[in-house]
Design a protein around this motif. Structure first.
Motif, PDB file in Angstrom:
ATOM      1  N   THR A  40       0.851  -1.188   0.000  1.00 45.92           N
ATOM      2  CA  THR A  40       0.000   0.000   0.000  1.00 45.92           C
ATOM      3  C   THR A  40       0.888   1.240   0.000  1.00 45.92           C
ATOM      4  O   THR A  40       1.777   1.361   0.841  1.00 45.92           O
ATOM      5  CB  THR A  40      -0.906   0.016   1.239  1.00 45.92           C
ATOM      6  OG1 THR A  40      -1.663  -1.197   1.290  1.00 45.92           O
ATOM      7  CG2 THR A  40      -1.868   1.196   1.197  1.00 45.92           C
ATOM      8  N   TYR A  41       0.634   2.165  -0.934  1.00 48.73           N
ATOM      9  CA  TYR A  41       1.507   3.337  -1.052  1.00 48.73           C
ATOM     10  C   TYR A  41       0.705   4.546  -1.523  1.00 48.73           C
ATOM     11  O   TYR A  41      -0.391   4.420  -2.079  1.00 48.73           O
ATOM     12  CB  TYR A  41       2.653   3.056  -2.035  1.00 48.73           C
ATOM     13  CG  TYR A  41       2.204   2.716  -3.446  1.00 48.73           C
ATOM     14  CD1 TYR A  41       2.177   3.689  -4.442  1.00 48.73           C
ATOM     15  CD2 TYR A  41       1.795   1.429  -3.781  1.00 48.73           C
ATOM     16  CE1 TYR A  41       1.767   3.391  -5.723  1.00 48.73           C
ATOM     17  CE2 TYR A  41       1.375   1.119  -5.063  1.00 48.73           C
ATOM     18  CZ  TYR A  41       1.365   2.093  -6.033  1.00 48.73           C
ATOM     19  OH  TYR A  41       0.940   1.781  -7.306  1.00 48.73           O
ATOM     20  N   SER A  42       1.254   5.726  -1.279  1.00 49.18           N
ATOM     21  CA  SER A  42       0.611   6.962  -1.727  1.00 49.18           C
ATOM     22  C   SER A  42       0.623   7.010  -3.251  1.00 49.18           C
ATOM     23  O   SER A  42       1.653   6.753  -3.869  1.00 49.18           O
ATOM     24  CB  SER A  42       1.364   8.176  -1.181  1.00 49.18           C
ATOM     25  OG  SER A  42       1.531   8.078   0.216  1.00 49.18           O
ATOM     26  N   ASN A  43      -0.512   7.360  -3.844  1.00 46.18           N
ATOM     27  CA  ASN A  43      -0.551   7.443  -5.307  1.00 46.18           C
ATOM     28  C   ASN A  43      -0.460   8.876  -5.821  1.00 46.18           C
ATOM     29  O   ASN A  43      -0.626   9.127  -7.007  1.00 46.18           O
ATOM     30  CB  ASN A  43      -1.812   6.774  -5.858  1.00 46.18           C
ATOM     31  CG  ASN A  43      -3.097   7.382  -5.317  1.00 46.18           C
ATOM     32  OD1 ASN A  43      -3.096   8.479  -4.773  1.00 46.18           O
ATOM     33  ND2 ASN A  43      -4.193   6.659  -5.457  1.00 46.18           N
ATOM     34  N   LYS A  44      -0.183   9.815  -4.917  1.00 47.84           N
ATOM     35  CA  LYS A  44       0.044  11.209  -5.291  1.00 47.84           C
ATOM     36  C   LYS A  44       1.197  11.724  -4.435  1.00 47.84           C
ATOM     37  O   LYS A  44       1.423  11.241  -3.329  1.00 47.84           O
ATOM     38  CB  LYS A  44      -1.207  12.066  -5.071  1.00 47.84           C
ATOM     39  CG  LYS A  44      -2.434  11.612  -5.836  1.00 47.84           C
ATOM     40  CD  LYS A  44      -3.619  12.521  -5.531  1.00 47.84           C
ATOM     41  CE  LYS A  44      -4.875  12.067  -6.262  1.00 47.84           C
ATOM     42  NZ  LYS A  44      -5.379  10.782  -5.783  1.00 47.84           N
ATOM     43  N   ASP A  95      -7.146   8.309   3.074  1.00 45.71           N
ATOM     44  CA  ASP A  95      -8.292   8.165   2.181  1.00 45.71           C
ATOM     45  C   ASP A  95      -7.970   7.164   1.078  1.00 45.71           C
ATOM     46  O   ASP A  95      -6.867   7.165   0.526  1.00 45.71           O
ATOM     47  CB  ASP A  95      -8.655   9.515   1.550  1.00 45.71           C
ATOM     48  CG  ASP A  95      -9.209  10.487   2.587  1.00 45.71           C
ATOM     49  OD1 ASP A  95      -9.457  10.049   3.728  1.00 45.71           O
ATOM     50  OD2 ASP A  95      -9.372  11.672   2.253  1.00 45.71           O
ATOM     51  N   ASP A  96      -8.943   6.321   0.770  1.00 42.32           N
ATOM     52  CA  ASP A  96      -8.722   5.296  -0.252  1.00 42.32           C
ATOM     53  C   ASP A  96      -8.303   5.892  -1.582  1.00 42.32           C
ATOM     54  O   ASP A  96      -7.513   5.311  -2.323  1.00 42.32           O
ATOM     55  CB  ASP A  96      -9.990   4.447  -0.439  1.00 42.32           C
ATOM     56  CG  ASP A  96     -10.218   3.506   0.740  1.00 42.32           C
ATOM     57  OD1 ASP A  96      -9.243   3.237   1.473  1.00 42.32           O
ATOM     58  OD2 ASP A  96     -11.358   3.059   0.923  1.00 42.32           O
ATOM     59  N   GLU A  97      -8.818   7.077  -1.895  1.00 39.76           N
ATOM     60  CA  GLU A  97      -8.507   7.684  -3.190  1.00 39.76           C
ATOM     61  C   GLU A  97      -7.054   8.139  -3.277  1.00 39.76           C
ATOM     62  O   GLU A  97      -6.547   8.398  -4.364  1.00 39.76           O
ATOM     63  CB  GLU A  97      -9.442   8.857  -3.455  1.00 39.76           C
ATOM     64  CG  GLU A  97      -9.228  10.016  -2.502  1.00 39.76           C
ATOM     65  CD  GLU A  97     -10.170  11.179  -2.773  1.00 39.76           C
ATOM     66  OE1 GLU A  97      -9.869  12.289  -2.316  1.00 39.76           O
ATOM     67  OE2 GLU A  97     -11.201  10.970  -3.432  1.00 39.76           O
ATOM     68  N   ASN A  98      -6.400   8.223  -2.139  1.00 38.33           N
ATOM     69  CA  ASN A  98      -5.004   8.657  -2.120  1.00 38.33           C
ATOM     70  C   ASN A  98      -4.033   7.499  -1.932  1.00 38.33           C
ATOM     71  O   ASN A  98      -2.845   7.718  -1.737  1.00 38.33           O
ATOM     72  CB  ASN A  98      -4.781   9.686  -1.012  1.00 38.33           C
ATOM     73  CG  ASN A  98      -5.501  10.988  -1.283  1.00 38.33           C
ATOM     74  OD1 ASN A  98      -5.600  11.405  -2.425  1.00 38.33           O
ATOM     75  ND2 ASN A  98      -6.016  11.623  -0.259  1.00 38.33           N
TER      76      ASN A  98
END
Length: 726
Positions: A499-503, A513-516
């Motif tokens: 699991t990693y930051s996508n931004k 937040d799941d979106e991040n």
């Protein structure tokens, strides 16, 4: 006198048309011109001005910009085509090459030098063949006048005010970035006659203009610039993946302005008035019609439906400079002081922007092949060794979150065994390459698995590199020690979730937040098998023999297992110790009422069942019985290209499973639907039993013996009587 006035009018018109003409957009010269105002009407006490209006226009052909010295309406698209831009940063230098008195003489036809000709800029200016620029010729001065320079402002205007009357040559001494060649020098008369055109296209010089407006044009370079988007695992740009579906904003810096101020950047929009989006198999988008200058792309994010595992650099700005090249083409370059320098390059006509992503690859140690694989088999007492390769993205230091979650099924991880290395550990580097547990990362138990949380500030030095997570596990067992996992074709999977930051600029407090967040998942699978033994009397189809006990041994390479039986003991048990040793797996396996033994949790290999107790009336087996577990297992791993709900499942092993073994059947004939079973039938024979001393059999034989003796005596007496008679 009338002839001289007529010539003066003609010369005035010629000057008005020649010295201020736009080479490709000049007004047509009228067929007839009336007499110009007399030079006696020139106010010799006045001052004049020259105002230069500089515009960049990609398409000038066909425009009808007037060249009568007056200011014009720049919103008129017949004069200034759509897209015309004010050009700041252009420097013009003017030199007075004819005095006021000489100019009046010229208009009156009294200047000897020009009685049969008109002035030309080439008399005063020379061209530098090396770069195509222009300069005033040596010695050209009027009344000791030196050149005066002004630079166009943001409106593209340069003003020369308070000029003495006379003839001036105008030279462009510094061009704006978009210009490929300086404007051809031109002459401006201060004053000059105003020319008006009537309904019959008849031109008339009506008055003297002291404030002159000119609209010189250059040859400008425009070209196409391609933005190419690529996804990079770790820092491996050589094997980058084209990345479509990423949106960018394109902006142009106003000429000569401070780039640190956002208001100085003008957005260039696509045909729909919006952002530019990379597309196609090469992840690119091409923008045409760009003039030389400074630009920047700002990364916005993924377009709808284009989500990917690569980390979005939203808000990151990629500055590049466009310069004029040959053949009306442009080239791009990156400023030396550019931000995000490592995330993009600019060369040729292409700006390449990289997005980074981590990667995770999980494998299990396969003892048969002595290597880490996606699949292996093991026994209930075996230690399972796992290795997880984790590639840190190049922009790791910009991330807020980086977590590994291990979730086994039918397996229990040993969270205390988790160690992380910067290179594959061996005898020589196992300590040097080890990261510090509790400092560089933390481990906590999570059900049967564990969670590793990386300390972002500590692990940043490994950005772009591969880390190796090593740990051990065992097959899960029930309270009675039996296998809790499965022996079926699904195996016992163990999933790692990265699991990693996508931004890179997650708003503080929202990193969970799941979106991040994005996920990459990968599996390794462990198989374990089962032995089914059926014990029958006399024949394979004979009656079941319950209550028979066996010890189960596994055959191992000689000298490789400290728990193996000693050779003397093994020989006594009937084992061949020439080239193998034997390890006890389970003792006292007892057949049930149906004469069956089932034991789960075995790896492939050779096993032996040694009978230790049998049913009365039957002999113990003279030697152990061999049972082979050689079940062929195979998973057809399918690379999962899809990315859904911020998750990439690298390998989906459930897509297709190669069956192994045969379906086992119960005594009732119903399918057990269990695979991974090796079945064996063991037959016991009745023995030959000796009589027991002192028993009923002894008395019987003794009685028979007495009767035989008595019968013998009776026969002897009978024979004796017959002889006496004789």
């Amino acid at each position: 006198m009338k002839l001289k006035r007529f010539l003066t009018g003609v010369l005035s018109a010629v000057m008005a048309l020649s010295v201020c003409a736009l080479p490709a957009a000049a007004a047509d010269v009228a067929d007839t011109t009336t007499t110009a105002p007399s030079t006696s009407t020139i106010d010799t006490g006045k001052k004049g001005s020259i105002t230069i209006h500089k515009y960049l226009m990609e398409n000038i052909k066909g425009t009808k910009a007037p060249n009568n010295g007056e200011a014009i309406n720049t919103t008129d698209k017949t004069v200034f085509p759509e897209g015309a831009k004010a050009a700041s940063g252009a420097q013009f230098t003017i030199y007075q090459v004819m005095s006021k008195d000489d100019l009046i003489k010229y208009y009156n036809g009294e200047l000897e030098k020009y009685k049969n000709s008109t002035p030309a800029y080439t008399e005063f200016v020379e061209e530098n063949p090396a770069d195509g620029t222009y300069k005033i010729k040596a010695g050209v001065t009027v009344n000791g006048s030196a050149g005066t320079s002004e630079t166009t402002n943001t409106d593209g205007v340069a003003e020369f005010k308070g000029l003495e009357l006379g003839l001036y040559v105008v030279i462009e001494t510094k061009t704006p970035p978009a210009v490929t060649k300086a404007v051809t020098p031109f002459l401006v008369s201060v004053p000059m006659t105003k020319v008006e055109t009537d309904a019959n296209s008849k031109k008339t010089a009506t008055e003297w203009l002291y404030d002159i407006h000119v609209y010189p044009k250059n040859s400008t370079a425009t070209g196409s610039v391609t933005l190419m988007k690529k996804g990079v695992i770790g820092n491996d740009t050589a094997n980058a993946t084209p990345l479509a579906g990423v949106e960018f904003k394109l902006e142009h810096l106003k000429d000569g302005q401070d780039e640190t101020k956002g208001d100085n950047w003008e957005q260039i929009k696509n045909g729909n008035g919006d952002y530019f989006t990379t597309a196609g198999t090469d992840g690119s988008v091409t923008i045409s019609g760009l003039n030389p200058g400074k630009y920047r792309f700002t990364e916005i994010g993924y377009a709808t439906g284009s989500e990917n595992k690569f980390i979005i650099n939203n808000g990151a700005k990629y500055v590049f400079e466009v310069t004029a090249g040959g053949n009306n083409k442009v080239t791009v370059s990156k400023p030396a002081d550019a931000n995000n320098n490592g995330d993009y390059k600019a060369e040729g006509d292409t700006v390449t922007v990289y997005n980074y992503a981590p990667d995770v690859d999980k494998q299990v140690y396969n003892t048969k092949e002595s290597n880490y694989k996606k699949v292996a088999d093991c026994g209930i007492d075996d230690t399972i060794k796992y290795q997880v390769k984790v590639v840190l993205p190049e922009n790791f230091n910009n991330l807020k979150k980086f977590i590994l979650t291990d979730t086994p099924v039918g397996i229990v991880d040993d969270e205390n065994s988790v160690e992380i290395y910067s290179k594959l550990p061996d005898a020589s580097n196992s300590q040097e390459a080890k990261l510090a547990k509790g400092t560089d990362y933390t481990v906590k138990k999570n059900g049967d698995g564990f969670i590793v949380t990386f300390e972002m500030g500590r692990v940043g030095e490994y950005k772009g590199q591969t880390l190796f997570v090593c740990y051990t596990a065992k097959l899960k067992t029930n309270e009675d020690g039996t296998l809790a996992g499965t022996t079926s074709t699904t195996g016992n999977p163990n999933t790692i979730d990265l699991t990693y930051s996508n931004k890179i600029d997650i708003t503080q407090g929202k990193e969970d937040d799941d979106e991040n967040k994005s996920h990459i998942k990968d599996d390794a699978v462990v198989y374990s098998f089962e032995i089914d033994v059926t014990k029958t009397a006399d024949t394979i189809n004979g009656d079941a023999l319950p209550g028979v006990k066996f010890d189960l041994y596994k055959q191992v390479e000689k000298g490789k297992d400290a728990n193996a039986l000693k050779d003397t003991t093994a020989k006594n048990y009937g084992f061949d110790t020439t080239s193998a040793s034997y390890v006890l797996v389970k003792s006292d396996l007892t057949t049930d009422d149906e004469g069956k033994i089932s034991y789960k949790g075995l790896a492939n290999g050779t096993y032996w069942l040694r009978e230790t107790k049998t049913v009365d009336g039957y002999n113990l087996l003279a030697s152990p019985v061999k049972v082979e577990l050689n079940l062929s297992y195979k998973l057809t791993w399918e690379e999962n290209k899809g990315y859904k709900n911020n998750t990439l499942v690298k390998h989906d092993y459930t897509q297709k499973v190669e069956d192994f073994g045969k379906k086992a059947t119960t005594t009732t004939g119903a399918d057990r639907n269990t695979y991974g079973i090796a079945s064996a039938n063991i037959v016991n024979k009745k023995g030959f039993q000796l009589p027991v001393t002192g028993g009923f059999g002894t008395l019987l034989f003794s009685g028979i013996g007495v009767l035989l003796v008595l019968a013998g005596v009776a026969v002897l007496f009978s024979m004796k009587k017959k002889n006496d008679r004789a």
